[in-house]
Design a protein around this motif. Structure first.
Motif, PDB file in Angstrom:
ATOM      1  N   ASP A 115       2.126  -3.225  -9.148  1.00 55.00           N
ATOM      2  CA  ASP A 115       1.360  -3.554  -7.940  1.00 55.00           C
ATOM      3  C   ASP A 115       0.787  -2.329  -7.224  1.00 55.00           C
ATOM      4  O   ASP A 115      -0.348  -2.342  -6.759  1.00 55.00           O
ATOM      5  CB  ASP A 115       2.199  -4.394  -6.954  1.00 55.00           C
ATOM      6  CG  ASP A 115       3.509  -3.734  -6.541  1.00 55.00           C
ATOM      7  OD1 ASP A 115       3.869  -2.673  -7.085  1.00 55.00           O
ATOM      8  OD2 ASP A 115       4.178  -4.298  -5.653  1.00 55.00           O
ATOM      9  N   ALA A 116       1.576  -1.275  -7.185  1.00 56.90           N
ATOM     10  CA  ALA A 116       1.104  -0.084  -6.463  1.00 56.90           C
ATOM     11  C   ALA A 116       0.011   0.636  -7.252  1.00 56.90           C
ATOM     12  O   ALA A 116      -0.929   1.186  -6.661  1.00 56.90           O
ATOM     13  CB  ALA A 116       2.266   0.849  -6.182  1.00 56.90           C
ATOM     14  N   ASN A 117       0.104   0.602  -8.580  1.00 56.45           N
ATOM     15  CA  ASN A 117      -0.994   1.146  -9.397  1.00 56.45           C
ATOM     16  C   ASN A 117      -2.271   0.355  -9.134  1.00 56.45           C
ATOM     17  O   ASN A 117      -3.354   0.916  -8.990  1.00 56.45           O
ATOM     18  CB  ASN A 117      -0.668   1.041 -10.895  1.00 56.45           C
ATOM     19  CG  ASN A 117       0.321   2.095 -11.346  1.00 56.45           C
ATOM     20  OD1 ASN A 117       0.604   3.045 -10.622  1.00 56.45           O
ATOM     21  ND2 ASN A 117       0.859   1.918 -12.533  1.00 56.45           N
ATOM     22  N   MET A 136      -1.963   7.201  -3.528  1.00 53.78           N
ATOM     23  CA  MET A 136      -1.799   6.186  -2.490  1.00 53.78           C
ATOM     24  C   MET A 136      -0.320   5.842  -2.356  1.00 53.78           C
ATOM     25  O   MET A 136       0.382   5.669  -3.358  1.00 53.78           O
ATOM     26  CB  MET A 136      -2.600   4.932  -2.767  1.00 53.78           C
ATOM     27  CG  MET A 136      -2.555   4.012  -1.536  1.00 53.78           C
ATOM     28  SD  MET A 136      -3.970   2.962  -1.374  1.00 53.78           S
ATOM     29  CE  MET A 136      -3.344   1.506  -2.178  1.00 53.78           C
ATOM     30  N   VAL A 137       0.138   5.765  -1.131  1.00 57.25           N
ATOM     31  CA  VAL A 137       1.529   5.433  -0.846  1.00 57.25           C
ATOM     32  C   VAL A 137       1.519   4.154  -0.010  1.00 57.25           C
ATOM     33  O   VAL A 137       0.924   4.117   1.068  1.00 57.25           O
ATOM     34  CB  VAL A 137       2.211   6.581  -0.064  1.00 57.25           C
ATOM     35  CG1 VAL A 137       3.649   6.209   0.279  1.00 57.25           C
ATOM     36  CG2 VAL A 137       2.178   7.883  -0.870  1.00 57.25           C
ATOM     37  N   THR A 138       2.133   3.100  -0.544  1.00 55.35           N
ATOM     38  CA  THR A 138       2.119   1.802   0.133  1.00 55.35           C
ATOM     39  C   THR A 138       3.467   1.554   0.796  1.00 55.35           C
ATOM     40  O   THR A 138       4.509   1.549   0.138  1.00 55.35           O
ATOM     41  CB  THR A 138       1.802   0.694  -0.889  1.00 55.35           C
ATOM     42  OG1 THR A 138       0.533   0.986  -1.475  1.00 55.35           O
ATOM     43  CG2 THR A 138       1.716  -0.663  -0.216  1.00 55.35           C
ATOM     44  N   LEU A 139       3.425   1.361   2.104  1.00 49.92           N
ATOM     45  CA  LEU A 139       4.639   1.155   2.890  1.00 49.92           C
ATOM     46  C   LEU A 139       4.804  -0.341   3.135  1.00 49.92           C
ATOM     47  O   LEU A 139       4.107  -0.922   3.959  1.00 49.92           O
ATOM     48  CB  LEU A 139       4.516   1.901   4.228  1.00 49.92           C
ATOM     49  CG  LEU A 139       4.083   3.375   4.124  1.00 49.92           C
ATOM     50  CD1 LEU A 139       3.702   3.930   5.487  1.00 49.92           C
ATOM     51  CD2 LEU A 139       5.182   4.219   3.480  1.00 49.92           C
ATOM     52  N   GLY A 140       5.678  -0.972   2.368  1.00 54.22           N
ATOM     53  CA  GLY A 140       5.873  -2.418   2.511  1.00 54.22           C
ATOM     54  C   GLY A 140       7.357  -2.747   2.523  1.00 54.22           C
ATOM     55  O   GLY A 140       8.142  -2.041   3.164  1.00 54.22           O
ATOM     56  N   THR A 141       7.733  -3.808   1.799  1.00 51.01           N
ATOM     57  CA  THR A 141       9.152  -4.146   1.660  1.00 51.01           C
ATOM     58  C   THR A 141       9.886  -2.932   1.087  1.00 51.01           C
ATOM     59  O   THR A 141      10.973  -2.577   1.503  1.00 51.01           O
ATOM     60  CB  THR A 141       9.322  -5.349   0.698  1.00 51.01           C
ATOM     61  OG1 THR A 141       8.486  -6.402   1.143  1.00 51.01           O
ATOM     62  CG2 THR A 141      10.757  -5.806   0.648  1.00 51.01           C
ATOM     63  N   GLY A 142       9.260  -2.304   0.096  1.00 51.61           N
ATOM     64  CA  GLY A 142       9.729  -1.023  -0.429  1.00 51.61           C
ATOM     65  C   GLY A 142       8.612  -0.002  -0.241  1.00 51.61           C
ATOM     66  O   GLY A 142       7.763  -0.171   0.633  1.00 51.61           O
ATOM     67  N   ILE A 143       8.642   1.063  -1.055  1.00 53.31           N
ATOM     68  CA  ILE A 143       7.500   1.989  -1.062  1.00 53.31           C
ATOM     69  C   ILE A 143       6.992   2.058  -2.487  1.00 53.31           C
ATOM     70  O   ILE A 143       7.754   2.333  -3.421  1.00 53.31           O
ATOM     71  CB  ILE A 143       7.894   3.404  -0.578  1.00 53.31           C
ATOM     72  CG1 ILE A 143       8.216   3.368   0.915  1.00 53.31           C
ATOM     73  CG2 ILE A 143       6.753   4.406  -0.850  1.00 53.31           C
ATOM     74  CD1 ILE A 143       8.524   4.731   1.519  1.00 53.31           C
ATOM     75  N   GLY A 144       5.714   1.799  -2.638  1.00 51.16           N
ATOM     76  CA  GLY A 144       5.092   1.905  -3.955  1.00 51.16           C
ATOM     77  C   GLY A 144       4.111   3.058  -3.930  1.00 51.16           C
ATOM     78  O   GLY A 144       3.670   3.501  -2.866  1.00 51.16           O
ATOM     79  N   GLY A 145       3.780   3.532  -5.104  1.00 49.69           N
ATOM     80  CA  GLY A 145       2.804   4.617  -5.160  1.00 49.69           C
ATOM     81  C   GLY A 145       1.911   4.486  -6.362  1.00 49.69           C
ATOM     82  O   GLY A 145       2.294   3.873  -7.367  1.00 49.69           O
ATOM     83  N   GLY A 146       0.734   5.016  -6.232  1.00 49.88           N
ATOM     84  CA  GLY A 146      -0.188   5.065  -7.361  1.00 49.88           C
ATOM     85  C   GLY A 146      -0.830   6.435  -7.377  1.00 49.88           C
ATOM     86  O   GLY A 146      -1.238   6.945  -6.326  1.00 49.88           O
TER      87      GLY A 146
END
Ligand SMILES: [Zn+2]
Length: 305
Positions: A115-117, A136-146
């Motif tokens: 999802d983060a990719n 990109m760093v996504t701050l949500g339920t967890g942290i995802g990155g691409g």
């Protein structure tokens, strides 16, 4: 022609029909809790897609592709989700089962990715960035990155690169559900922020919106929690910048809607802490801008896979 983007999150599974100008013309959402087991989730997604198409008045021929962003390791060559800590999935043959549930026509046009990719790629394309190294760093339920290098997603061995949320920032810290201690997402995800707020004595029903309203009102406890959050977020971002030296680091996720309350502080802390602090050029930290509504990034990113 239209594409369908599906963003499987730890809290919601959001899906939408996306047109050629990258606008969402119809969307819906399922609570992840209500379809937590792989088989139930796959059935719910397939039903959701069909409902969505019916509501938008679309036939199978109108759908060019369906893209699914999943949290965790999406093994592109086998279609398996090898590991997704926030879903509790291990070695789930997700894509082939979903393709089967969607039927031959739609199934043959269905792909998936982390999802983060997907979100990072969506932002990179929609935002028109033309930089060599984009993070990109996504701050949500967890942290995802691409991580996008020269326009391509960095996938790494096992397609498992960029699990930025599971970089430990406190090796003797709290237990993470990935098995390690002190992971970045346990301190700097949106979930972590709300947990910190409750632990500090704010009401049990505090959510992101209520929390930032309190900060705006000048609530002292909320202000202190936000300072602590900024500290943790900045430490993680400094690590990432020291490793990758991205031209642009874009933050995304619902809480970036309140970025005016914390982004300047993050920039100050990061610019004082990065190894390259004496250099004349440094990473630009911004809120993802390619897709105006932070809530739509996951759907549009998935549609662009
Ligand atoms: Zn972890």
């Amino acid at each position: 022609m239209y594409r369908i983007g599906i963003d499987v999150g730890g809290t919601n599974i959001a899906m939408g029909v996306v047109d050629e100008s990258l606008k969402i013309i119809k969307k819906n959402s399922i609570k992840t809790k209500e379809a937590a087991e792989p088989e139930a989730m796959i059935a719910a997604i397939a039903k959701g897609v069909k409902d969505l198409m019916a509501e938008a008045g679309l036939k199978e021929d109108d759908i060019e592709s369906i893209g699914v962003g999943v949290p965790g390791t999406a093994e592109l060559d086998t279609g398996r989700i090898m590991y997704a800590n926030n879903l509790g999935f291990e070695e789930v043959p997700f894509l082939p089962k979903l393709q089967e549930a969607l039927g031959d026509e739609l199934g043959s046009r269905t792909v998936f990715d982390n999802d983060a990719n997907a979100a990072a790629l969506g932002e990179y394309v929609a935002g028109g960035y033309k930089v060599p190294v984009f993070l990109m760093v996504t701050l949500g339920t967890g942290i995802g990155g691409g991580i996008i290098i020269d326009g391509k997603v960095l996938r790494g061995l096992n397609y498992a690169a960029a699990e930025l949320g599971h970089m430990s920032i406190n090796v003797e810290g709290c237990d993470c559900n990935c098995g390690r201690k002190g992971c970045f997402e346990d301190y700097a995800s949106a979930t972590a922020l709300i947990e910190m707020a409750k632990a500090a004595g704010l009401p049990e029903d505090t959510d992101g919106e209520k929390f930032f309203a309190l900060v705006k009102e000048g609530n002292e406890t909320a202000g202190k929690v936000l300072d602590k959050y900024v500290f943790y977020l900045s430490e993680g971002l400094i690590n990432l910048i020291n490793i990758l030296q991205p031209d642009v680091l874009a933050l995304s996720g619902g809480i970036t809607r309140a970025a005016d309350l914390f982004l300047d502080d993050v920039r100050k802390r990061v610019s004082a802490g990065v190894y390259s602090r004496s250099s004349s050029k440094n990473t630009e930290i911004i809120v993802a801008k390619g897709i105006p509504d932070a809530g739509d990034v996951g759907i549009i990113g998935a549609a662009l896979i």
